[in-house]
Design an enzyme around this catalytic site. Sequence first.
Site, PDB file in Angstrom:
ATOM      1  N   CYS A 159      54.338  16.087 -25.046  1.00 14.49           N
ATOM      2  CA  CYS A 159      54.528  14.773 -24.098  1.00 14.49           C
ATOM      3  C   CYS A 159      53.549  14.180 -23.359  1.00 14.49           C
ATOM      4  CB  CYS A 159      55.775  15.019 -23.097  1.00 14.49           C
ATOM      5  SG  CYS A 159      56.097  13.646 -22.335  1.00 14.49           S
ATOM      6  N   ASP A 170      48.163   1.271 -16.997  1.00 16.65           N
ATOM      7  CA  ASP A 170      48.413   1.150 -18.448  1.00 16.65           C
ATOM      8  C   ASP A 170      47.090   0.859 -19.221  1.00 16.65           C
ATOM      9  OD1 ASP A 170      51.391   0.882 -19.976  1.00 16.65           O
ATOM     10  OD2 ASP A 170      49.439   0.312 -20.836  1.00 16.65           O
ATOM     11  N   HIS A 186      60.039  15.912 -16.629  1.00 19.10           N
ATOM     12  CA  HIS A 186      60.316  15.032 -17.728  1.00 19.10           C
ATOM     13  C   HIS A 186      62.056  14.808 -18.086  1.00 19.10           C
ATOM     14  CE1 HIS A 186      59.858  14.238 -22.111  1.00 19.10           C
ATOM     15  NE2 HIS A 186      60.866  14.546 -22.265  1.00 19.10           N
ATOM     16  N   ASN A 208      61.681   0.430 -20.195  1.00 16.52           N
ATOM     17  CA  ASN A 208      62.510   0.289 -21.511  1.00 16.52           C
ATOM     18  C   ASN A 208      63.161   1.463 -21.831  1.00 16.52           C
ATOM     19  OD1 ASN A 208      61.086  -2.119 -21.667  1.00 16.52           O
ATOM     20  ND2 ASN A 208      59.035  -1.242 -22.236  1.00 16.52           N
ATOM     21  N   HIS A 215      59.458   9.493 -21.986  1.00 21.75           N
ATOM     22  CA  HIS A 215      59.325  10.317 -20.561  1.00 21.75           C
ATOM     23  C   HIS A 215      59.729   9.044 -19.649  1.00 21.75           C
ATOM     24  CE1 HIS A 215      57.098  13.160 -17.614  1.00 21.75           C
ATOM     25  NE2 HIS A 215      57.486  11.878 -17.002  1.00 21.75           N
ATOM     26  N   HIS A 273      59.628   6.198 -17.456  1.00 24.42           N
ATOM     27  CA  HIS A 273      58.376   5.456 -16.771  1.00 24.42           C
ATOM     28  C   HIS A 273      58.881   4.037 -16.446  1.00 24.42           C
ATOM     29  CE1 HIS A 273      57.827   4.786 -21.042  1.00 24.42           C
ATOM     30  NE2 HIS A 273      57.192   3.768 -20.665  1.00 24.42           N
ATOM     31  N   HIS A 322      57.184   0.316 -15.535  1.00 22.11           N
ATOM     32  CA  HIS A 322      56.115  -0.538 -15.600  1.00 22.11           C
ATOM     33  C   HIS A 322      56.098  -1.233 -14.458  1.00 22.11           C
ATOM     34  CE1 HIS A 322      55.275  -0.091 -20.148  1.00 22.11           C
ATOM     35  NE2 HIS A 322      56.401   0.084 -20.008  1.00 22.11           N
TER      36      HIS A 322
HETATM   37  P1  5GP Z   1      57.027   1.978 -23.318  1.00 19.70           P
HETATM   38  O1  5GP Z   1      56.761   1.043 -24.552  1.00 19.70           O
HETATM   39  O2  5GP Z   1      57.192   3.319 -23.723  1.00 19.70           O
HETATM   40  O3  5GP Z   1      57.941   1.260 -22.522  1.00 19.70           O
HETATM   41  O4  5GP Z   1      55.777   1.728 -22.369  1.00 19.70           O
HETATM   42  C1  5GP Z   1      54.763   2.893 -22.757  1.00 19.70           C
HETATM   43  C2  5GP Z   1      53.374   2.412 -22.120  1.00 19.70           C
HETATM   44  O5  5GP Z   1      52.499   3.593 -22.023  1.00 19.70           O
HETATM   45  C3  5GP Z   1      52.618   1.149 -22.918  1.00 19.70           C
HETATM   46  O6  5GP Z   1      52.727   0.160 -22.043  1.00 19.70           O
HETATM   47  C4  5GP Z   1      51.307   1.843 -23.288  1.00 19.70           C
HETATM   48  O7  5GP Z   1      50.387   0.912 -23.363  1.00 19.70           O
HETATM   49  C5  5GP Z   1      51.192   2.968 -22.191  1.00 19.70           C
HETATM   50  N1  5GP Z   1      50.525   4.065 -22.745  1.00 19.70           N
HETATM   51  C6  5GP Z   1      50.563   4.791 -23.940  1.00 19.70           C
HETATM   52  N2  5GP Z   1      49.734   5.766 -24.185  1.00 19.70           N
HETATM   53  C7  5GP Z   1      48.967   6.030 -22.798  1.00 19.70           C
HETATM   54  C8  5GP Z   1      47.849   6.645 -22.304  1.00 19.70           C
HETATM   55  O8  5GP Z   1      47.397   7.728 -23.062  1.00 19.70           O
HETATM   56  N3  5GP Z   1      47.388   6.235 -21.107  1.00 19.70           N
HETATM   57  C9  5GP Z   1      47.976   5.383 -20.628  1.00 19.70           C
HETATM   58  N4  5GP Z   1      47.311   5.146 -19.297  1.00 19.70           N
HETATM   59  N5  5GP Z   1      48.850   4.597 -20.787  1.00 19.70           N
HETATM   60  C10 5GP Z   1      49.415   4.719 -22.011  1.00 19.70           C
HETATM   61 ZN    ZN Z   2      57.228  14.060 -20.576  1.00 20.79          ZN
END
Ligand code: 5GP
Ligand code: ZN
Length: 113
Positions: A4, A30, A46, A86, A97, A99, A101
């Site tokens: 993860c 991000d 997690h 999301n 996992h 999170h 934004h």
């Molecule tokens: P989701 O699409 O799951 O709501 O958001 C995942 C977010 O994680 C995305 O905005 C993506 O840019 C960010 N993200 C994915 N991989 C990484 C990473 O390795 N480092 C950082 N800082 N952000 C990441």
């Molecule tokens: Zn995780």
Amino acid sequence: MENCIFCKIAKGDIPSTKLYEDNDMVIIKDINPQAPIHLLLIPKEHYANIIDMSEAQAQTLAKCLKKLGSMASELGLDNGFRIVSNKGSDGRQSVDHLHVHILGGHPLSEVMG
Ligand code: 5GP
Ligand code: ZN
């Protein structure tokens, strides 16, 4: 949780720009920002999303959000911000996992969906 990416970021096994860390969470930048300020609040524990979240995890998340509110000014969010989490394919969740934004730094789009 093996493999993860956010567990690895929370542990420091994958580098990130960490703006804040405590026992419960990290707040990072991000990697693909969608606003001048685009941060991710990642609980260290997690679980995939709010549907999988336990009562105890919900309480921890509330504590993290309260802390975020108290840090808004130092994060450059004095003019306001938007928080989004999301879930699933319609929600376009790409990392399983939980999170949150945090978006800000300019007037955000009026369109949310
Ligand atoms: P989701 O699409 O799951 O709501 O958001 C995942 C977010 O994680 C995305 O905005 C993506 O840019 C960010 N993200 C994915 N991989 C990484 C990473 O390795 N480092 C950082 N800082 N952000 C990441
Ligand atoms: Zn995780």
